[in-house]
Design an enzyme around this catalytic site. Structure first.
Site, PDB file in Angstrom:
ATOM      1  N   TYR A  49      45.785  15.236  -3.928  1.00  0.00           N
ATOM      2  CA  TYR A  49      45.131  15.564  -5.202  1.00  0.00           C
ATOM      3  C   TYR A  49      44.646  17.000  -5.165  1.00  0.00           C
ATOM      4  O   TYR A  49      44.090  17.435  -4.155  1.00  0.00           O
ATOM      5  CB  TYR A  49      43.927  14.641  -5.448  1.00  0.00           C
ATOM      6  CG  TYR A  49      44.155  13.725  -6.633  1.00  0.00           C
ATOM      7  CD1 TYR A  49      44.410  14.267  -7.891  1.00  0.00           C
ATOM      8  CD2 TYR A  49      44.120  12.344  -6.499  1.00  0.00           C
ATOM      9  CE1 TYR A  49      44.642  13.441  -8.970  1.00  0.00           C
ATOM     10  CE2 TYR A  49      44.356  11.515  -7.584  1.00  0.00           C
ATOM     11  CZ  TYR A  49      44.620  12.069  -8.823  1.00  0.00           C
ATOM     12  OH  TYR A  49      44.854  11.266  -9.889  1.00  0.00           O
ATOM     13  N   GLU A  51      43.274  18.788  -8.332  1.00  0.00           N
ATOM     14  CA  GLU A  51      42.850  19.203  -9.686  1.00  0.00           C
ATOM     15  C   GLU A  51      42.174  20.561  -9.615  1.00  0.00           C
ATOM     16  O   GLU A  51      41.353  20.814  -8.726  1.00  0.00           O
ATOM     17  CB  GLU A  51      41.904  18.155 -10.279  1.00  0.00           C
ATOM     18  CG  GLU A  51      42.657  16.932 -10.754  1.00  0.00           C
ATOM     19  CD  GLU A  51      41.755  15.861 -11.336  1.00  0.00           C
ATOM     20  OE1 GLU A  51      40.562  16.112 -11.554  1.00  0.00           O
ATOM     21  OE2 GLU A  51      42.282  14.754 -11.569  1.00  0.00           O
ATOM     22  N   ASP A 195      59.839  29.441 -26.443  1.00  0.00           N
ATOM     23  CA  ASP A 195      60.143  28.349 -25.511  1.00  0.00           C
ATOM     24  C   ASP A 195      61.559  28.605 -25.006  1.00  0.00           C
ATOM     25  O   ASP A 195      62.539  28.379 -25.714  1.00  0.00           O
ATOM     26  CB  ASP A 195      60.044  27.013 -26.258  1.00  0.00           C
ATOM     27  CG  ASP A 195      60.371  25.821 -25.364  1.00  0.00           C
ATOM     28  OD1 ASP A 195      61.007  26.024 -24.312  1.00  0.00           O
ATOM     29  OD2 ASP A 195      60.006  24.695 -25.744  1.00  0.00           O
ATOM     30  N   THR A 221      60.988  24.905 -19.364  1.00  0.00           N
ATOM     31  CA  THR A 221      61.154  23.894 -18.333  1.00  0.00           C
ATOM     32  C   THR A 221      61.749  24.605 -17.120  1.00  0.00           C
ATOM     33  O   THR A 221      62.205  25.752 -17.218  1.00  0.00           O
ATOM     34  CB  THR A 221      62.112  22.777 -18.790  1.00  0.00           C
ATOM     35  OG1 THR A 221      63.313  23.363 -19.280  1.00  0.00           O
ATOM     36  CG2 THR A 221      61.490  21.925 -19.874  1.00  0.00           C
ATOM     37  N   LYS A 224      66.530  23.264 -16.157  1.00  0.00           N
ATOM     38  CA  LYS A 224      67.791  23.472 -16.870  1.00  0.00           C
ATOM     39  C   LYS A 224      68.528  24.625 -16.190  1.00  0.00           C
ATOM     40  O   LYS A 224      68.930  24.470 -15.044  1.00  0.00           O
ATOM     41  CB  LYS A 224      67.505  23.726 -18.353  1.00  0.00           C
ATOM     42  CG  LYS A 224      66.803  22.527 -19.036  1.00  0.00           C
ATOM     43  CD  LYS A 224      66.656  22.724 -20.522  1.00  0.00           C
ATOM     44  CE  LYS A 224      66.095  21.488 -21.200  1.00  0.00           C
ATOM     45  NZ  LYS A 224      64.627  21.460 -21.295  1.00  0.00           N
ATOM     46  N   ARG A 230      62.392  18.945 -12.195  1.00  0.00           N
ATOM     47  CA  ARG A 230      61.947  18.678 -13.561  1.00  0.00           C
ATOM     48  C   ARG A 230      60.500  19.116 -13.689  1.00  0.00           C
ATOM     49  O   ARG A 230      59.648  18.671 -12.910  1.00  0.00           O
ATOM     50  CB  ARG A 230      62.052  17.182 -13.887  1.00  0.00           C
ATOM     51  CG  ARG A 230      63.413  16.577 -13.644  1.00  0.00           C
ATOM     52  CD  ARG A 230      63.558  15.242 -14.324  1.00  0.00           C
ATOM     53  NE  ARG A 230      63.698  15.451 -15.745  1.00  0.00           N
ATOM     54  CZ  ARG A 230      64.841  15.827 -16.340  1.00  0.00           C
ATOM     55  NH1 ARG A 230      65.931  16.009 -15.638  1.00  0.00           N
ATOM     56  NH2 ARG A 230      64.875  16.015 -17.623  1.00  0.00           N
TER      57      ARG A 230
END
Ligand code: DSN
Length: 427
Positions: A49, A51, A195, A221, A224, A230
């Site tokens: 974790y 955060e 984008d 992203t 691609k 991903r």
């Protein structure tokens, strides 16, 4: 923790590996990552974790993941020549959600590229948060040319007075005029978001127009053309948004980046996926190598060759061709009865993977469609070159001209498997 191997899941993963190895992958938004990109994703980092941001965490024990996340940020900044980056968005949709949370209030107007003309879901579609929380309007392509008419975009922007203009697409085969869009955004007092999920790799390689000097914020992203895991990213160049108008405080980019950082966490996400962030760092490292530019050039050359081959077989490409890694084919000029759905289902039977796609001014439903989208990033990663594109076009045409002939489709499938044996994937 000595668990028995879960053969049920791993047998299925192996079947998916075989599917990927045997078939021709033409989905424009997919790619094959390197072994080291996958290794980082399947690592112990999934246990952690973290955060917060590097050196500003809400959990102890982050001294190693801090270094990994900082490496990802630094490599991404170098790759696109940006001033600031956040590598935590779990996806492109999460990246866009965070940007909108940071710069808009619910009900604010946004202007995006129409989904049915090739836009992205998160650019204002009524079925998406972006169209439900904000007030969307859209620009599209011209019927005659299949191209965006920037004069028309300006007219719509002046009429609608959006707070945010979004550019970028999922099935537009031409480059973007970011400079012109920035003039339009400045004229109406809007922020400009690019984008670049689809062309990111080509932009990083310097093969397409660079949005960084013109767009206030850039999202993408990573899976691609960038050929990473991903995930999503957010970046800002030097010309950051200034939501404070004339009362600009000192250190503005710091303040805007703080807004964006907090819109990612805690605004829209919890703990970052440090295993995916490590994998992003590996992919950005790969994209910084000279060989990545060669790869992206080949992706573009293959797309040109495939579009020419498809035209030679009687198919028509929206806008007449491509400048990037993909093409949108309008099947209606080839056959009145061949829909995108029939084409997708038929090609899947031959282990050629594509997606049905609406065409601009579509007359069929999004589940049926009149088009298909083809892209070359994945097949180029496997080593295919221009001379192979005619062979692929022949496979596609043979299948689509025999949609009801199972024997011919099985023949094409065997030919596809035989053909792809020359291009090994994950030995
Ligand atoms: N769904 C992705 C694509 O295939 O283009 C992004 O919209």
């Amino acid at each position: 923790m000595n668990q028995q191997r879960d053969t049920q899941v791993f047998d299925l993963i192996n079947l998916e590996l075989v599917r990927q190895q045997e078939g021709i992958e033409l989905i424009a938004s997919e790619n094959f990552v390197s072994q080291q990109v996958m290794d980082a994703m399947g690592s112990v980092l999934t246990n952690k974790y973290a955060e917060g941001l590097p050196k500003k965490r809400y959990y102890g024990g982050c001294q190693i993941v801090d270094q990994i996340e900082q490496l990802a940020i630094d490599r991404l900044k170098q790759l696109f020549g940006v001033e600031w980056a956040n590598v935590q968005p779990h996806s492109g949709a999460q990246a866009n959600a965070a940007v909108m949370l940071a710069v808009l209030k619910p009900g604010d107007k946004i202007l995006g590229f129409d989904l049915s003309h090739g836009g992205h879901l998160t650019h204002g579609s009524p079925v998406n948060f972006s169209g439900k929380l904000y007030q969307p309007s859209f620009y599209g392509v011209e019927k005659e040319t299949g191209l965006i008419n920037y004069d028309r975009v300006e007219e719509i922007a002046i009429k609608e007075q959006p707070k945010l203009i979004i550019c970028g697409a999922s099935s537009y085969s031409r480059d973007w005029d970011y400079e012109r869009l920035r003039k339009i955004a400045d004229h109406v007092g809007a922020l400009l978001l690019a984008d670049i999920s689809h062309p990111a790799g080509m932009i990083a390689a310097g093969l397409l127009n660079n949005p960084v000097p013109y767009c206030h914020i850039i999202t993408s992203t990573t899976h691609k053309t960038l050929r990473g895991p991903r995930g999503g990213i957010i970046m800002m160049g030097k010309d950051f948004p200034n939501p404070w108008g004339d009362k600009t405080p000192k250190g503005e980019i710091k303040m805007m980046s703080a807004l964006l950082d907090s819109a990612v966490f805690p605004g829209t996400q919890g703990g970052p996926l440090e295993h995916v962030i490590a994998s992003k760092a590996v992919a950005f490292g790969e994209a910084l190598q000279p060989s990545f530019k060669d790869y992206m050039k080949q992706v573009g050359a293959n797309a040109q060759a495939l579009s020419k081959a498809m035209v030679n077989h009687g198919y028509s490409i929206i806008s007449g061709g491509t400048n990037n890694h993909l093409m949108l084919i309008d099947l209606r000029t080839k056959s009145d009865t061949l829909t995108g759905k029939i084409a997708e289902d038929t090609l899947v039977k031959c282990d050629i993977t594509i997606n049905k796609n609406t065409v601009p001014f579509e007359t069929r439903s999004p589940f049926v469609t009149s088009g298909i989208r083809l892209g070359t990033p994945a097949i180029t990663s496997r080593g295919l070159k221009e001379e192979h594109m005619e062979i692929i076009a022949q496979f596609i045409d043979k299948a689509l001209m025999n949609t009801d002939n199972e024997a011919v489709l099985m023949e094409v499938k065997q030919e596809v498997h035989q053909f792809m044996k020359q291009f090994p994937l994950y030995a």
